[in-house]
Design a protein around this motif. Structure first.
Motif, short mmCIF file in Angstrom:
data_model
loop_
_atom_site.label_atom_id
_atom_site.label_comp_id
_atom_site.label_asym_id
_atom_site.label_seq_id
_atom_site.Cartn_x
_atom_site.Cartn_y
_atom_site.Cartn_z
N LEU A 126 38.53 48.77 36.38
CA LEU A 126 37.90 47.49 36.05
C LEU A 126 38.39 46.38 36.97
O LEU A 126 37.61 45.52 37.40
CB LEU A 126 38.18 47.13 34.59
N GLU A 127 39.68 46.41 37.28
CA GLU A 127 40.22 45.38 38.16
C GLU A 127 39.64 45.51 39.56
O GLU A 127 39.30 44.49 40.20
CB GLU A 127 41.74 45.50 38.21
N TRP A 128 39.46 46.73 40.05
CA TRP A 128 38.88 46.93 41.37
C TRP A 128 37.42 46.46 41.39
O TRP A 128 36.99 45.83 42.35
CB TRP A 128 38.94 48.41 41.74
N PHE A 129 36.69 46.76 40.33
CA PHE A 129 35.29 46.31 40.25
C PHE A 129 35.21 44.79 40.26
O PHE A 129 34.38 44.20 40.97
CB PHE A 129 34.64 46.87 38.99
N ALA A 130 36.06 44.13 39.47
CA ALA A 130 36.03 42.67 39.40
C ALA A 130 36.41 42.05 40.74
O ALA A 130 35.79 41.08 41.19
CB ALA A 130 36.97 42.18 38.30
N ARG A 131 37.43 42.59 41.39
CA ARG A 131 37.84 42.07 42.69
C ARG A 131 36.72 42.23 43.73
O ARG A 131 36.47 41.32 44.52
CB ARG A 131 39.11 42.79 43.17
N SER A 132 36.08 43.38 43.72
CA SER A 132 35.00 43.63 44.68
C SER A 132 33.82 42.69 44.42
O SER A 132 33.22 42.16 45.37
CB SER A 132 34.53 45.09 44.59
N TYR A 133 33.49 42.49 43.17
CA TYR A 133 32.38 41.60 42.82
C TYR A 133 32.65 40.18 43.31
O TYR A 133 31.80 39.55 43.95
CB TYR A 133 32.18 41.61 41.30
N VAL A 134 33.84 39.68 43.02
CA VAL A 134 34.20 38.32 43.43
C VAL A 134 34.21 38.21 44.95
O VAL A 134 33.74 37.22 45.53
CB VAL A 134 35.56 37.92 42.84
N PHE A 135 34.73 39.22 45.62
CA PHE A 135 34.80 39.20 47.08
C PHE A 135 33.41 39.15 47.71
O PHE A 135 33.17 38.37 48.65
CB PHE A 135 35.57 40.43 47.59
N VAL A 136 32.49 39.94 47.21
CA VAL A 136 31.15 40.01 47.79
C VAL A 136 30.38 38.72 47.55
O VAL A 136 29.80 38.14 48.49
CB VAL A 136 30.38 41.22 47.22
N PHE A 137 30.37 38.24 46.32
CA PHE A 137 29.51 37.09 46.00
C PHE A 137 30.13 35.76 46.42
O PHE A 137 29.39 34.79 46.61
CB PHE A 137 29.19 37.08 44.51
N ARG A 138 31.43 35.71 46.57
CA ARG A 138 32.02 34.49 47.12
C ARG A 138 32.03 34.49 48.64
O ARG A 138 32.09 33.42 49.26
CB ARG A 138 33.46 34.31 46.62
N GLY A 139 31.93 35.66 49.25
CA GLY A 139 32.01 35.76 50.69
C GLY A 139 30.68 35.73 51.41
O GLY A 139 30.64 35.70 52.64
N THR A 140 29.56 35.76 50.64
CA THR A 140 28.23 35.72 51.25
C THR A 140 27.49 34.47 50.78
O THR A 140 27.68 34.02 49.65
CB THR A 140 27.42 36.97 50.89
N PRO A 141 26.62 33.91 51.63
CA PRO A 141 25.90 32.68 51.24
C PRO A 141 24.91 32.94 50.11
O PRO A 141 24.31 34.02 50.01
CB PRO A 141 25.16 32.28 52.53
N LEU A 142 24.74 31.94 49.26
CA LEU A 142 23.78 32.05 48.17
C LEU A 142 22.37 32.22 48.70
O LEU A 142 21.55 32.93 48.09
CB LEU A 142 23.88 30.81 47.28
N LEU A 143 22.06 31.59 49.81
CA LEU A 143 20.73 31.72 50.40
C LEU A 143 20.43 33.17 50.75
O LEU A 143 19.32 33.67 50.50
CB LEU A 143 20.63 30.84 51.65
N VAL A 144 21.40 33.87 51.31
CA VAL A 144 21.22 35.28 51.65
C VAL A 144 21.03 36.12 50.39
O VAL A 144 20.20 37.04 50.35
CB VAL A 144 22.42 35.79 52.47
N GLN A 145 21.77 35.81 49.34
CA GLN A 145 21.64 36.55 48.09
C GLN A 145 20.25 36.38 47.49
O GLN A 145 19.66 37.34 46.97
CB GLN A 145 22.72 36.08 47.12
N ILE A 146 19.71 35.16 47.55
CA ILE A 146 18.35 34.93 47.04
C ILE A 146 17.34 35.71 47.86
O ILE A 146 16.42 36.34 47.30
CB ILE A 146 18.03 33.42 47.05
#
Length: 246
Positions: free
Chosen positions: A49-69
């Motif tokens: 669970l900790e690895w999943f949470a760390r990966s999630y935060v890393f990906v979505f904080r490290g990429t622009p919101l525009l790209v995610q949309i």
């Protein structure tokens, strides 16, 4: 500046405020729930669970919101499995793609704020709750979570303001919120300065009201910081003294 044009622009942009507020409120509410779950995963002690949470935060904080949309709205539709799944009626709508992107993005940032609030709860408070015989769920609901919310609220208010401003990116996927309507007016009138001044003033007013609301909630959650009502015993004793004199 043409004040008549400014007024007409304001009237046009006001009609788009409900959609802006709806996008912001929905994404903030859903993001808060998801952020709490991610923060609890980080603090669970479970490696997976900790690895999943760390990966999630890393990906979505490290990429622009525009790209995610863009990836959600334009990218997922390229996969036949997605187009034939039960999620396609949801994912083909620009509104829900914008809400999903905003929710997942704010959850990554808010999870770290909430995690910091949970870690700031004094351990003595938790020990006192255990000494009173509270089960773990009640400890979290009545002791840990209220204290964590009070500590995290100032930082979380910044994230909420950021999400109100981030709703402007929804205009790139055809949503006619404030920025989308402003872009349409500019394409018709070629008067960008006046239009964006009015749009900026609307966002400024929304965020001002939001900061005042958060301030009231913070004041309500911090009764120990309020000034006590002054007590003057001499004033209350005056009627009795006057009666004795008579």
């Amino acid at each position: 500046m043409d004040w008549q044009f400014l007024f007409e622009t304001f009237v046009s942009l006001v009609s788009a405020i409900p959609l802006t507020l709806e996008l912001a409120a929905t994404s903030i509410a859903l993001g808060a729930v998801l952020a709490l779950a991610i923060a609890l995963c980080r603090l669970s002690g479970n490696k997976a669970l900790e690895w999943f949470a760390r990966s999630y935060v890393f990906v979505f904080r490290g990429t622009p919101l525009l790209v995610q949309i863009f990836l959600l709205y334009y990218g997922l539709g390229q996969f036949p499995a997605v187009r034939h799944s039960i999620f396609w009626p949801f994912l083909r709508e620009p509104y829900w793609c914008a809400v999903l992107a905003l929710t997942m993005n704010t959850a990554a940032y808010a999870s770290e704020i909430i995690r910091g609030g949970l870690l700031s709860v004094p351990f003595g408070q938790i020990e006192a709750a255990r000494a009173c015989g509270m089960p773990r769920l009640m400890q979290f609901r009545r002791i840990v979570l209220p204290l964590a919310v009070r500590q995290a609220l100032p930082g979380y208010s910044n994230e909420m303001i950021s999400m109100v401003k981030a709703t402007s990116l929804a205009s790139i996927i055809t949503l006619m919120e404030v920025t989308g309507v402003a872009a349409r007016i500019i394409s018709e009138s070629y008067r960008a300065i006046e239009v964006f001044i009015v749009a900026g003033a609307i966002y400024l007013a929304i965020n001002f009201l939001l900061t005042r609301l958060v301030h009231l909630v913070e004041y309500w959650l911090s009764p120990h910081l309020r000034q006590p009502v002054p007590y003057h015993p001499a004033v209350k004793a005056a009627p009795a003294l006057e009666g004795d004199a008579r």
